[in-house]
Design a protein around this motif. Structure first.
Motif: not given
Length: 120
Positions: A34-41
């Motif tokens: 599903s569409t995913t928001v990456i909030r941390s890298a």
């Protein structure tokens, strides 16, 4: 309302050797469910290691979904914050992750690891 623990956390890990103070990653993964928001890298380096990430580019089905260039880094840096994120990874196609860096020291030969997560 569901508790936060009811949701699974997505984690994607990318690693590369640093050789002569430089690294390069170019990898492709399958589409996300599903569409995913990456909030941390989060960036992991050897203690006291510093360097420059010349380019980060994440490309998906709808073109470039995240990009950043020429940032000074050290162990523990959150690349999403440093690059003004977040990254939105759209569903529907392979995801290509490209990153390059140089001037890593004091250890010229080490490793770099980035852990992408949809959690803070």
């Amino acid at each position: 309302m569901a508790s936060p623990s009811a949701f699974a956390t997505l984690i994607i890990t990318e690693q590369a050797p640093i050789i002569g103070g430089k690294f390069s990653i170019d990898t492709t993964t399958d589409s996300l469910p599903s569409t995913t928001v990456i909030r941390s890298a989060k960036l992991f380096l050897a203690p006291e290691e510093t360097g420059t990430i010349n380019k980060i580019k994440i490309t998906g089905a709808n073109g470039i979904q995240f990009g950043c260039q020429d940032i000074k880094v050290k162990n523990g840096v959150d690349l999403i914050k440093a690059c003004g994120g977040p990254a939105v990874l759209e569903v529907g196609g392979a995801i290509n992750y490209v990153a390059e860096g140089n001037n890593f020291e004091p250890q010229l030969d080490s490793k770099i690891k980035v852990v992408l997560s949809d959690d803070f």
